[in-house]
Design an enzyme around this catalytic site. Structure first.
Site, PDB file in Angstrom:
ATOM      1  N   ARG A   1      47.052  -1.794   1.603  1.00  0.00           N
ATOM      2  CA  ARG A   1      47.735  -0.651   0.805  1.00  0.00           C
ATOM      3  C   ARG A   1      47.353  -0.990  -0.882  1.00  0.00           C
ATOM      4  O   ARG A   1      47.242  -0.071  -1.620  1.00  0.00           O
ATOM      5  CB  ARG A   1      49.231  -0.520   1.033  1.00  0.00           C
ATOM      6  CG  ARG A   1      49.385   0.126   2.476  1.00  0.00           C
ATOM      7  CD  ARG A   1      50.702  -0.276   2.974  1.00  0.00           C
ATOM      8  NE  ARG A   1      51.199   0.480   4.094  1.00  0.00           N
ATOM      9  CZ  ARG A   1      50.660   0.129   5.353  1.00  0.00           C
ATOM     10  NH1 ARG A   1      49.772  -0.794   5.716  1.00  0.00           N
ATOM     11  NH2 ARG A   1      51.182   0.984   6.487  1.00  0.00           N
TER      12      ARG A   1
ATOM     13  N   GLY B   1      42.023  -0.956  12.196  1.00  0.00           N
ATOM     14  CA  GLY B   1      42.859   0.214  12.518  1.00  0.00           C
ATOM     15  C   GLY B   1      43.463   0.960  11.373  1.00  0.00           C
ATOM     16  O   GLY B   1      43.767   1.808  11.225  1.00  0.00           O
TER      17      GLY B   1
ATOM     18  N   ASP C   1      53.832  -6.338  16.240  1.00  0.00           N
ATOM     19  CA  ASP C   1      52.537  -7.114  16.127  1.00  0.00           C
ATOM     20  C   ASP C   1      52.805  -8.585  16.573  1.00  0.00           C
ATOM     21  O   ASP C   1      51.826  -9.333  16.782  1.00  0.00           O
ATOM     22  CB  ASP C   1      51.950  -7.202  14.793  1.00  0.00           C
ATOM     23  CG  ASP C   1      51.177  -5.778  14.458  1.00  0.00           C
ATOM     24  OD1 ASP C   1      50.847  -4.986  15.357  1.00  0.00           O
ATOM     25  OD2 ASP C   1      51.104  -5.743  13.263  1.00  0.00           O
TER      26      ASP C   1
HETATM   27  C1  S3P Z   1      50.343  -1.480  10.652  1.00  0.00           C
HETATM   28  C2  S3P Z   1      51.142  -0.686  11.754  1.00  0.00           C
HETATM   29  C3  S3P Z   1      51.210  -0.946  12.926  1.00  0.00           C
HETATM   30  C4  S3P Z   1      50.737  -2.326  13.401  1.00  0.00           C
HETATM   31  C5  S3P Z   1      49.439  -2.690  12.552  1.00  0.00           C
HETATM   32  C6  S3P Z   1      49.554  -2.509  11.058  1.00  0.00           C
HETATM   33  C7  S3P Z   1      50.022  -1.001   9.370  1.00  0.00           C
HETATM   34  O1  S3P Z   1      50.438  -0.022  13.743  1.00  0.00           O
HETATM   35  O2  S3P Z   1      50.493  -2.641  14.596  1.00  0.00           O
HETATM   36  O3  S3P Z   1      49.021  -3.897  12.791  1.00  0.00           O
HETATM   37  O4  S3P Z   1      49.825  -1.631   8.532  1.00  0.00           O
HETATM   38  O5  S3P Z   1      50.830   0.089   8.868  1.00  0.00           O
HETATM   39  P1  S3P Z   1      51.055   1.257  14.116  1.00  0.00           P
HETATM   40  O6  S3P Z   1      51.199   2.069  13.202  1.00  0.00           O
HETATM   41  O7  S3P Z   1      49.907   1.689  15.306  1.00  0.00           O
HETATM   42  O8  S3P Z   1      52.120   0.984  14.979  1.00  0.00           O
END
Ligand code: S3P
Length: 752
Positions: free
Chosen positions: A337, A405, A626
């Site tokens: 971020r 992700g 996590d």
């Molecule tokens: C994250 C949100 C979570 C987490 C990921 C990091 C983030 O995922 O599992 O490792 O930085 O916003 P989800 O939004 O899919 O729960």
């Protein structure tokens, strides 16, 4: 041949290396027409015939023009005028079936010469420039592969006959080159900077050193740097004299810029200004790496991964200590971020504590590819020169975000509102993960997004869409979906509101606030209004509680353990692991609690204490999402059953984490029952080994790999863990830190 060249008779005027290599490449590609050559040097012609490159030749151009279908002018730039005049006298331009092209390194001066010679620009004259060469000269040095995978730039005018352009294009494509088109002026500016200026500098450096008295000494000791920098100073002097004469203006402009940069560096050296030197070298070094990745047509990360022919395994020895005081790397969520908001802000954002892991580096690189200047990282320090919400530039290819992700989903939001198209791609694991959860609500906002089957990556986003705010009721508790929509909301008309079914990490909201953007919250809903701006603000990234978790669990399960983890982020939306471990009986205290840059931080002090199995409260699941792989290891060492439910999200993380842990537990002999949305783990407590050893597969998931490494502390035998390279995505230096506190782990490369 792949690209058919239909020319019946090709005439090369000027049979040096460039012309000779063209003939050689065409021969290699199976060209069946005749090749003739004109050259003032009869010996060159004789050599060309002897080498089988040309059928025949002459020193007089007029003798060769009969019946030719294409003429390639390969004489030095300043000799072009005379040749063009001869062609005009012979009436060549009047025959529309004869195409004339050239290979000159500057185009403006040749266009002028053609206008002067013919009185106009013939429609069958296609100016061109193969970007290939060598320090060698003469037909004897001809190389049939000189143009393969090189670029050839054609600079046709609006009046140029397109069929003539197509014929020249086919000619070069047959040599294996990639053909592009560009305007004459642009060509000359680009080449002045990328080719002419570096040649000038190389000639000048060698000349300056060669004039010094001790030149023999200098050349004798000159090592790689001198050799690499000056290779091109061995090039043909006449050709380069002509180029600098012909492209004078563009070269002078490039030289002015260079001299200004050099003067700044000189000043920095003379003042001993280490920061100024570092920031220049840093920018240049990253730009050079980026240039490599462009040349190899792969992203920074993809290139790194392509080199990996082996897989990385961990071998974790049974038993060990957990003692000391350590600081784990920066928070991954906050690092992503920080780069995103810093890039979109107005002003310069200084980040410290940045996670130099592959995931957050992929985000950083993606912004560089969209034109944002970013210095660092250097020991966690990054300086981002923000371009404002509307200052990003279209990247030249897909943005590759590796295993991340978070990057893909947050990028989807912020790219949906840009003026240009983008494509987001990732590694094998990311390519299996669901993106419909962001694509669907973004489409409701007016975004145009294509996904692969089943809503999987890659994501193709169409630029230039007018987004409008929506109210979105998230079907799952996901900080990534929430953040994606808030970022899209910055570009949307009106309010974007997101309701979450359970609290999820709020780093995006906090950081937007820190950058002066108003985000409101009431109960389970947060919202913002589009059309504002972000103002740069310093960011101190705390240590990642998700990385700290492996050591919290290590200490919690190891008799005699006493460990302090410094400066860990303890945002209330992230402390599920602390709450759960405490419920299990862990002796865990927060010390030195403080707030840093809008995020709560503390030192975590943990000592071994016997753990007991618990039913994990459902409200803690999103707050520890996590941390479950490591918490399962804690459960395997606790007395009694630990039950987790309502955690189906674990099945769509970097791996199916419920299945991956259950499979590993089966190998180690840990009793468990798997459910669609959770797991029961049956532990037997005690201080001796809790289970056996064996070989488990992390499935390329960093958190699975580190969890099993920690599990070895209470195994009777060592645990070998496959496919651990992705630990570098979130926790660079994990092994070194683990060893420092007393774990026994080795990494080894094995054939894939
Ligand atoms: C994250 C949100 C979570 C987490 C990921 C990091 C983030 O995922 O599992 O490792 O930085 O916003 P989800 O939004 O899919 O729960």
């Amino acid at each position: 041949m792949a690209h058919e060249v239909r020319e019946s008779r090709l005439l090369i005027v000027g049979l040096g290396l460039i012309g000779g290599s063209l003939a050689a490449a065409l021969r290699d590609a199976g060209f069946e027409g005749e090749v003739l050559a004109c050259d003032p040097d009869a010996d060159e012609i004789a050599r060309g015939v002897e080498m089988g490159l040309i059928e025949r030749g002459d020193t007089h151009l007029a003798m060769l023009l009969d019946g030719v279908s294409m003429i390639v002018l390969a004489v030095p730039v300043l000799a072009m005028r005379e040749v063009l005049e001869t062609l005009a006298e012979q009436g060549v331009a009047d025959d529309p079936s004869v195409v004339i092209t050239d290979v000159g390194s500057t185009k403006g001066v040749i266009r002028e010469a053609a206008e002067a010679a013919f009185g106009r620009l013939p429609v069958n004259l296609v100016l061109g420039h193969p970007i290939a060469g060598s320090e060698k000269s003469g037909v004897a040095a001809s190389d049939p592969h000189l143009y393969a995978q090189h670029k050839v730039i054609l600079t046709p005018m609006a009046t140029t006959n397109r069929r003539a352009v197509a014929r020249v294009r086919s000619l070069w494509q047959a040599t294996g080159a990639e053909v592009l088109e560009m305007e004459v002026e642009r060509h000359d500016q680009v080449l002045a900077r990328t080719s002419h200026l570096p040649h000038l500098l190389a000639f000048s450096l060698v000349d300056t050193l060669a004039r010094q008295d001790e030149r023999l000494e200098i050349f004798r000791y000159a090592a790689g740097g001198f050799r690499d920098f000056t290779r091109i100073a061995g090039s043909d002097p006449v050709m380069w004299r002509d180029i600098f004469t012909a492209n004078r203006q563009a070269v002078l402009a490039a030289l002015d810029d260079f001299e200004a940069g050099l003067a700044r560096l000189r000043q920095a050296v003379s003042d001993g200004d280490a920061d100024a030197m570092l920031s220049t070298f840093d920018r240049a070094s990253h730009a050079r790496h980026y240039f490599d990745s462009l040349l190899n047509q792969s992203s920074y990360q993809a290139e790194y991964q392509m080199q990996e022919q082996t897989t990385l395994c961990y071998r974790a020895g049974p038993g060990g200590d957990v003692r000391g005081r350590i600081r784990v790397p920066g928070d991954k969520s906050i690092s992503h971020r920080a780069i995103m908001l810093g890039a979109l802000a107005e002003g310069v954002t200084e980040v410290s504590g940045f996670l130099e892991g592959e995931d957050s580096l992929a985000t950083l690189q993606a912004f560089r590819e969209m034109g944002v200047a970013i210095e660092g990282p250097h020991q966690g320090r990054v300086t981002i020169h923000g371009v404002g919400l509307h200052g990003l530039q279209a990247p030249s290819g897909p943005l590759y975000v590796g295993n991340a992700g978070t990057a893909m989903r947050l990028f989807a939001g912020l790219l949906a509102g840009q003026a240009f198209d983008t494509e987001l791609t990732g590694d094998v694991s990311l390519t299996k993960r669901p993106m419909g959860r962001v694509a669907d609500p973004l489409r409701e906002m007016g975004a145009v997004i294509e996904t692969a089957e089943g809503g999987r990556p890659p994501l193709k986003l169409r630029g230039g869409q007018a987004l409008k705010g929506i109210t979105y009721d998230m079907p799952m508790a996901s900080a990534q979906v929430k953040s994606c929509l808030l970022l899209a909301g910055l570009y949307a008309e009106g309010e974007t509101r997101v309701r979450e079914p359970a609290p999820t990490r709020d780093h995006t909201e906090r950081m937007l606030g820190g950058f002066g953007y108003r985000v409101e919250r009431e109960g389970d809903t947060c919202w913002l209004e589009g059309g504002g701006k972000l103002t740069a603000s310093p960011i101190d990234v705390p240590s990642d509680i998700s990385s700290a978790t492996f050591f919290l669990v290590a200490a919690a399960i190891t008799p005699g353990a006493d460990l302090v983890l410094e400066h860990v982020g303890v945002n209330p939306t992230r402390i599920g692991v602390i709450n759960i471990l405490r419920l299990m009986g862990a002796d865990l205290r927060l010390e030195n609690a403080r707030e840093v840059g809008g995020e709560p931080v503390a030192d975590l002090h943990i000592r071994h204490a016997p753990l007991k199995g618990i039913d994990i409260p459902v409200d803690q699941v999103p707050l520890a999402i996590d941390e479950f792989p490591a918490l399962f290891v804690a459960a395997a060492n606790a007395e009694g059953v630990t039950r987790l439910r309502d955690a189906a999200e674990l099945r769509v993380k970097e791996s199916d984490r419920l299945q991956a842990m259950a499979d590993g537990f089966a190998v180690l002999g840990i009793e468990h029952r798997l459910y669609d949305d959770g797991i029961d783990i049956i532990g037997h407590g005690g201080e001796g080994p809790s289970y056996g050893g064996g070989r488990v597969d992390s499935l390329g998931d960093h958190r699975i790999a580190m969890s099993f490494a920690v599990a070895a502390l209470r195994a009777s035998e060592s645990i070998t863990i496959d496919d651990c390279a992705n630990v570098a995505t979130s926790f660079p230096g994990f092994i070194e830190l683990a060893r420092r506190v007393g774990l026994t782990i080795e990494a080894q490369q094995e054939d894939a």
